[in-house]
Design a protein around this motif. Structure first.
Motif, PDB file in Angstrom:
ATOM      1  N   ASN A 150       0.798  -1.226   0.000  1.00  0.00           N
ATOM      2  CA  ASN A 150       0.000   0.000   0.000  1.00  0.00           C
ATOM      3  C   ASN A 150       0.829   1.274   0.000  1.00  0.00           C
ATOM      4  OD1 ASN A 150      -2.153  -1.717   0.068  1.00  0.00           O
ATOM      5  ND2 ASN A 150      -2.910  -1.103   2.074  1.00  0.00           N
ATOM      6  N   TYR A 151       2.035   1.219   0.614  1.00  0.00           N
ATOM      7  CA  TYR A 151       2.808   2.459   0.779  1.00  0.00           C
ATOM      8  C   TYR A 151       4.255   2.344   0.295  1.00  0.00           C
ATOM      9  CZ  TYR A 151      -1.253   3.409   3.670  1.00  0.00           C
ATOM     10  OH  TYR A 151      -2.536   3.574   4.102  1.00  0.00           O
ATOM     11  N   GLY A 152       4.581   1.291  -0.429  1.00  0.00           N
ATOM     12  CA  GLY A 152       5.927   1.150  -0.965  1.00  0.00           C
ATOM     13  C   GLY A 152       6.969   1.029   0.132  1.00  0.00           C
ATOM     14  N   THR A 153       8.069   1.754  -0.027  1.00  0.00           N
ATOM     15  CA  THR A 153       9.161   1.695   0.961  1.00  0.00           C
ATOM     16  C   THR A 153       9.048   2.808   1.998  1.00  0.00           C
ATOM     17  OG1 THR A 153      10.556   3.056  -0.472  1.00  0.00           O
ATOM     18  CG2 THR A 153      10.741   0.660  -0.712  1.00  0.00           C
ATOM     19  N   ALA A 154       7.939   3.539   1.991  1.00  0.00           N
ATOM     20  CA  ALA A 154       7.823   4.729   2.839  1.00  0.00           C
ATOM     21  C   ALA A 154       7.814   4.416   4.333  1.00  0.00           C
ATOM     22  CB  ALA A 154       6.557   5.510   2.467  1.00  0.00           C
ATOM     23  N   LEU A 155       7.435   3.193   4.711  1.00  0.00           N
ATOM     24  CA  LEU A 155       7.340   2.860   6.137  1.00  0.00           C
ATOM     25  C   LEU A 155       8.480   1.957   6.614  1.00  0.00           C
ATOM     26  CD1 LEU A 155       3.491   2.302   6.547  1.00  0.00           C
ATOM     27  CD2 LEU A 155       4.845   4.323   7.100  1.00  0.00           C
ATOM     28  N   LEU A 156       9.525   1.823   5.803  1.00  0.00           N
ATOM     29  CA  LEU A 156      10.662   0.996   6.229  1.00  0.00           C
ATOM     30  C   LEU A 156      11.313   1.523   7.496  1.00  0.00           C
ATOM     31  CD1 LEU A 156      12.433   0.112   2.863  1.00  0.00           C
ATOM     32  CD2 LEU A 156      11.537  -1.518   4.524  1.00  0.00           C
ATOM     33  N   TRP A 157      11.261   2.812   7.703  1.00  0.00           N
ATOM     34  CA  TRP A 157      11.884   3.394   8.893  1.00  0.00           C
ATOM     35  C   TRP A 157      11.294   2.848  10.195  1.00  0.00           C
ATOM     36  CZ3 TRP A 157       8.606   6.096  12.146  1.00  0.00           C
ATOM     37  CH2 TRP A 157       7.381   6.512  11.605  1.00  0.00           C
ATOM     38  N   THR A 158      10.067   2.370  10.132  1.00  0.00           N
ATOM     39  CA  THR A 158       9.462   1.828  11.350  1.00  0.00           C
ATOM     40  C   THR A 158      10.200   0.584  11.834  1.00  0.00           C
ATOM     41  OG1 THR A 158       7.892   0.522  10.051  1.00  0.00           O
ATOM     42  CG2 THR A 158       7.186   2.709  10.737  1.00  0.00           C
ATOM     43  N   LEU A 159      10.884  -0.111  10.920  1.00  0.00           N
ATOM     44  CA  LEU A 159      11.611  -1.317  11.329  1.00  0.00           C
ATOM     45  C   LEU A 159      12.759  -0.985  12.269  1.00  0.00           C
ATOM     46  CD1 LEU A 159      11.718  -3.330   7.974  1.00  0.00           C
ATOM     47  CD2 LEU A 159      10.021  -3.393   9.813  1.00  0.00           C
ATOM     48  N   LEU A 160      13.323   0.223  12.130  1.00  0.00           N
ATOM     49  CA  LEU A 160      14.387   0.631  13.056  1.00  0.00           C
ATOM     50  C   LEU A 160      13.837   0.811  14.469  1.00  0.00           C
ATOM     51  CD1 LEU A 160      16.392   3.161  10.851  1.00  0.00           C
ATOM     52  CD2 LEU A 160      16.784   0.709  11.194  1.00  0.00           C
ATOM     53  N   LEU A 161      12.535   1.153  14.558  1.00  0.00           N
ATOM     54  CA  LEU A 161      11.906   1.267  15.875  1.00  0.00           C
ATOM     55  C   LEU A 161      11.778  -0.100  16.541  1.00  0.00           C
ATOM     56  CD1 LEU A 161       8.969   3.737  15.079  1.00  0.00           C
ATOM     57  CD2 LEU A 161      11.224   4.290  16.002  1.00  0.00           C
ATOM     58  N   LEU A 162      11.766  -1.134  15.710  1.00  0.00           N
ATOM     59  CA  LEU A 162      11.576  -2.469  16.259  1.00  0.00           C
ATOM     60  C   LEU A 162      12.759  -2.930  17.102  1.00  0.00           C
ATOM     61  CD1 LEU A 162      10.112  -4.432  13.209  1.00  0.00           C
ATOM     62  CD2 LEU A 162       8.920  -3.068  14.913  1.00  0.00           C
ATOM     63  N   VAL A 163      13.950  -2.459  16.752  1.00  0.00           N
ATOM     64  CA  VAL A 163      15.152  -2.994  17.391  1.00  0.00           C
ATOM     65  C   VAL A 163      15.116  -2.842  18.914  1.00  0.00           C
ATOM     66  CG1 VAL A 163      17.655  -2.849  17.526  1.00  0.00           C
ATOM     67  CG2 VAL A 163      16.523  -2.713  15.304  1.00  0.00           C
ATOM     68  N   PRO A 164      14.951  -1.608  19.458  1.00  0.00           N
ATOM     69  CA  PRO A 164      14.883  -1.511  20.923  1.00  0.00           C
ATOM     70  C   PRO A 164      13.651  -2.179  21.503  1.00  0.00           C
ATOM     71  CG  PRO A 164      14.375   0.608  19.926  1.00  0.00           C
ATOM     72  CD  PRO A 164      14.875  -0.277  18.832  1.00  0.00           C
ATOM     73  N   VAL A 165      12.523  -2.110  20.786  1.00  0.00           N
ATOM     74  CA  VAL A 165      11.287  -2.732  21.276  1.00  0.00           C
ATOM     75  C   VAL A 165      11.452  -4.246  21.370  1.00  0.00           C
ATOM     76  CG1 VAL A 165       8.855  -3.132  20.769  1.00  0.00           C
ATOM     77  CG2 VAL A 165       9.847  -0.869  20.415  1.00  0.00           C
ATOM     78  N   LEU A 166      12.046  -4.823  20.328  1.00  0.00           N
ATOM     79  CA  LEU A 166      12.264  -6.269  20.313  1.00  0.00           C
ATOM     80  C   LEU A 166      13.211  -6.709  21.418  1.00  0.00           C
ATOM     81  CD1 LEU A 166      12.673  -6.867  16.479  1.00  0.00           C
ATOM     82  CD2 LEU A 166      10.954  -7.957  17.912  1.00  0.00           C
ATOM     83  N   TYR A 167      14.283  -5.940  21.601  1.00  0.00           N
ATOM     84  CA  TYR A 167      15.352  -6.395  22.491  1.00  0.00           C
ATOM     85  C   TYR A 167      15.048  -6.169  23.969  1.00  0.00           C
ATOM     86  CZ  TYR A 167      19.927  -7.003  24.616  1.00  0.00           C
ATOM     87  OH  TYR A 167      20.950  -7.434  25.412  1.00  0.00           O
ATOM     88  N   VAL A 168      14.533  -4.980  24.315  1.00  0.00           N
ATOM     89  CA  VAL A 168      14.445  -4.598  25.728  1.00  0.00           C
ATOM     90  C   VAL A 168      13.590  -5.564  26.541  1.00  0.00           C
ATOM     91  CG1 VAL A 168      13.557  -2.838  27.308  1.00  0.00           C
ATOM     92  CG2 VAL A 168      14.953  -2.169  25.362  1.00  0.00           C
ATOM     93  N   ASN A 169      12.366  -5.830  26.084  1.00  0.00           N
ATOM     94  CA  ASN A 169      11.490  -6.731  26.847  1.00  0.00           C
ATOM     95  C   ASN A 169      12.084  -8.123  26.987  1.00  0.00           C
ATOM     96  OD1 ASN A 169       9.569  -4.766  27.235  1.00  0.00           O
ATOM     97  ND2 ASN A 169       7.883  -5.999  26.453  1.00  0.00           N
ATOM     98  N   GLN A 170      12.599  -8.650  25.873  1.00  0.00           N
ATOM     99  CA  GLN A 170      13.098 -10.019  25.913  1.00  0.00           C
ATOM    100  C   GLN A 170      14.404 -10.137  26.695  1.00  0.00           C
ATOM    101  OE1 GLN A 170       9.827 -11.067  24.683  1.00  0.00           O
ATOM    102  NE2 GLN A 170      11.281 -12.744  24.828  1.00  0.00           N
ATOM    103  N   GLU A 171      15.203  -9.073  26.734  1.00  0.00           N
ATOM    104  CA  GLU A 171      16.427  -9.108  27.541  1.00  0.00           C
ATOM    105  C   GLU A 171      16.088  -9.236  29.017  1.00  0.00           C
ATOM    106  OE1 GLU A 171      19.559  -7.705  30.116  1.00  0.00           O
ATOM    107  OE2 GLU A 171      17.678  -6.643  29.753  1.00  0.00           O
ATOM    108  N   MET A 172      15.023  -8.555  29.449  1.00  0.00           N
ATOM    109  CA  MET A 172      14.604  -8.671  30.846  1.00  0.00           C
ATOM    110  C   MET A 172      14.139 -10.101  31.139  1.00  0.00           C
ATOM    111  SD  MET A 172      12.818  -5.030  31.891  1.00  0.00           S
ATOM    112  CE  MET A 172      11.683  -4.841  30.519  1.00  0.00           C
ATOM    113  N   VAL A 173      13.452 -10.691  30.178  1.00  0.00           N
ATOM    114  CA  VAL A 173      12.987 -12.067  30.347  1.00  0.00           C
ATOM    115  C   VAL A 173      14.164 -13.041  30.402  1.00  0.00           C
ATOM    116  CG1 VAL A 173      11.665 -13.923  29.275  1.00  0.00           C
ATOM    117  CG2 VAL A 173      10.769 -11.611  29.258  1.00  0.00           C
ATOM    118  N   VAL A 174      15.200 -12.767  29.608  1.00  0.00           N
ATOM    119  CA  VAL A 174      16.404 -13.603  29.632  1.00  0.00           C
ATOM    120  C   VAL A 174      16.983 -13.643  31.046  1.00  0.00           C
ATOM    121  CG1 VAL A 174      18.823 -13.692  28.904  1.00  0.00           C
ATOM    122  CG2 VAL A 174      17.029 -13.352  27.200  1.00  0.00           C
TER     123      VAL A 174
END
Length: 540
Positions: free
Chosen positions: A74-98
């Motif tokens: 729907n939006y081409g490559t315009a929302l690729l920048w949101t994937l960079l937001l994933l990095v801290p979101v993905l890591y922080v919660n799971q690191e605490m669980v580790v």
């Protein structure tokens, strides 16, 4: 009082004590030699790899394929920048669980039950079981979509997939299960050749990653905002917390191997971002300038569009990757449910045990898979309603899961020298606040499909004010008390004591206020959810 660093015993299933027998290597329990030299470190990492990789790749499931694919189509490559937001979101919660898994030696559900009481323990597990059961249904929907594109008959494809998923856990060997799961994780890399075949412009990909934009006109702003929220929200699901903590315990990973497990987690994060970027990029290239741009339907439509642009082989590989992702998701979500129920009910729950030694554990796992497969195959099953149920229940459960995760990671009796420091707490609290805000917006958008941009911004502002008030209260309380310094020396030998000896977690005024607010939120949310689902079921 200074935290001690003496080694203390942990109440755990005796099947969860012994050699680490991972998919790619073994570490003997009596192996206490230092890990020096590149080869020695690599062999240790290979033995540890598994929990972080599986939990991350498992989250790039059928639902994630749909979300990332919709963004690209729907939006081409315009929302690729949101994937960079994933990095801290993905890591922080799971690191605490580790840390919780390696240090405590018990599962997430058991910690909540023992430290916060039966109500919260029961709520967390019951809500998780319902949510996970619905999530497994969505994974089988992904399996049917992939099978349909590949020209496979629906019933045999679903039954074969269910048999593979059940058989993988029923081997009675942790190592055999992990080898099967890691093999499927490697299959997720099929998205890389799909991306290469689609050949999106490198300059556009770079611009999409590095230049945050909001595509579409003013009339599409709310739809774009909801999609962005969906991209970030699809990366964090409550089952991940329960799965990874129990899986780390089951794999027999201790604080001594903490940095290797964190490296495993980073590996999983990297593969998730690569896969998400490949889906977005391939979809963007396939639908650019076509009538299909802006008209996303489902993952089958994505595969067809990619095939039309890059050739049949690309479409087939995309469909196989979707099938692979759905199976991994079903593995992880079902196992998370079996672990959580085992924790709550106090029954044996380990992949190191055979079926006869842990009947309830394996029965729950098989029941989830068989029920989901049956529902997908039954004519007239309201699959759309079930999918909505996943979105809503995930939104309802995530705030409570996030709050208890933060509380546990600040509990010195549980984590001792491994508790969050101030800096980590600040960053983790920010991530949790963002996730809770997104959760509230997603839940609201399902309850009220015509939600406007103004309403979304109002929710963000309201959550921001609530977070600021909570921060102010926390700072005020902190200034009144002088915390004892934390001795973080010899952390590798520190383990939590017996849970039965700890009892309930101490409740400050701030904690009581926060938990009270959470009860109120859950009560209102569940009433609204019930009303909405009844309305949808009745066809209103």
């Amino acid at each position: 009082m200074t935290t001690t660093t003496t080694t203390r015993s942990v109440a755990r299933d005796d099947a969860r004590v012994g050699d680490i027998r991972g998919a790619l290597g073994t570490i003997r329990r009596d192996d206490v030699t230092s890990r020096r030299g590149p080869r020695r470190k690599l062999m240790t990492l290979l033995a540890i790899v598994g929990p972080g990789l599986i939990v991350m790749v498992g989250d790039n499931d059928a639902g994630a394929f749909a979300t990332y694919g919709q963004a690209g189509q729907n939006y081409g490559t315009a929302l690729l920048w949101t994937l960079l937001l994933l990095v801290p979101v993905l890591y922080v919660n799971q690191e605490m669980v580790v840390r919780l898994g390696a240090v405590t030696g018990v599962g997430h559900a058991r910690l909540i039950l023992e430290r916060f009481g039966r109500f919260w323990g029961a709520f967390s597990v019951i809500d998780l079981v319902i949510l996970n059961a619905l999530t497994v249904v969505t994974e089988f929907i992904g399996i049917t979509l992939a099978a349909g594109y590949l020209g496979l008959p629906k019933v045999p494809a679903v039954l074969l997939a269910a048999a593979v998923i059940v058989a993988a856990a029923y081997t009675g060997s942790f190592r055999r299960f992990e080898r099967i799961a890691v093999t499927f994780c490697a299959g997720s890399l099929l998205l890389v050749p799909v991306y290469v075949m689609a050949h999106p412009a490198t300059s556009q990909m770079a611009r999409g990653f590095l230049t945050p934009t909001m595509p579409g006109g003013a009339g599409q702003l709310s739809a774009v905002m909801l999609l962005i929220i969906g991209i970030v929200g699809t990366t964090v699901a409550p089952w991940q917390l329960f799965f990874q903590q129990s899986y780390i315990v089951d794999k027999r990973i201790t604080p001594r191997f903490m940095r290797y497990e964190k490296a495993d987690l980073w590996l999983g994060v990297l593969i998730v971002v690569i896969g998400a970027g490949a889906i977005m990029g391939a979809a963007a290239a396939a639908f650019a300038g076509t009538s299909g741009s802006g008209t996303y339907t489902d993952s089958t439509g994505l595969a067809a569009g990619i095939a039309a642009h890059a050739g049949n082989a690309a479409g087939v590989l995309f469909a196989i990757a979707l099938l692979d992702a759905s199976i991994i998701g079903a593995f992880a979500v079902s196992l998370a449910t079996s672990y959580a129920l085992g924790d709550a009910l106090g029954v044996k729950h380990s992949l190191h045990r055979g079926i006869k030694q842990a009947k309830g554990f394996y029965a729950v796992y098989a029941l989830l898979i068989c029920t989901a497969a049956t529902l997908v195959l039954l004519p007239g099953t309201p699959l759309g309603l079930l999918t909505q149920g996943v979105q809503v229940l995930a939104g309802v459960l995530l705030p409570s899961a996030s709050m208890f995760l933060l509380l546990l990671c600040n509990d010195k009796d549980v984590l001792g020298p491994w508790v969050n420091g101030r800096g980590r707490n600040a960053f983790a609290a920010l991530v949790v606040a963002v996730l809770v805000t997104l959760s509230v917006i997603l839940t609201t958008s399902v309850l009220f499909p015509d939600i406007t941009t103004t309403a979304i911004l109002a929710i963000i502002a309201g959550c921001g004010l609530a977070a600021a008030a909570a921060l102010g209260f926390a700072l005020t309380t902190t200034r009144r008390t002088v915390a004892a310094p934390i001795n973080r020396q010899d952390r590798e030998n520190w383990r939590m004591t017996l849970l039965a000896e700890l009892g309930r977690a101490p409740m400050s005024a701030g904690r009581k206020l926060g938990i009270g607010a959470l009860r109120l939120y859950l009560a209102v949310a569940m009433i609204l959810v019930t009303i909405k689902l009844v309305q949808v079921a009745l066809g209103h």
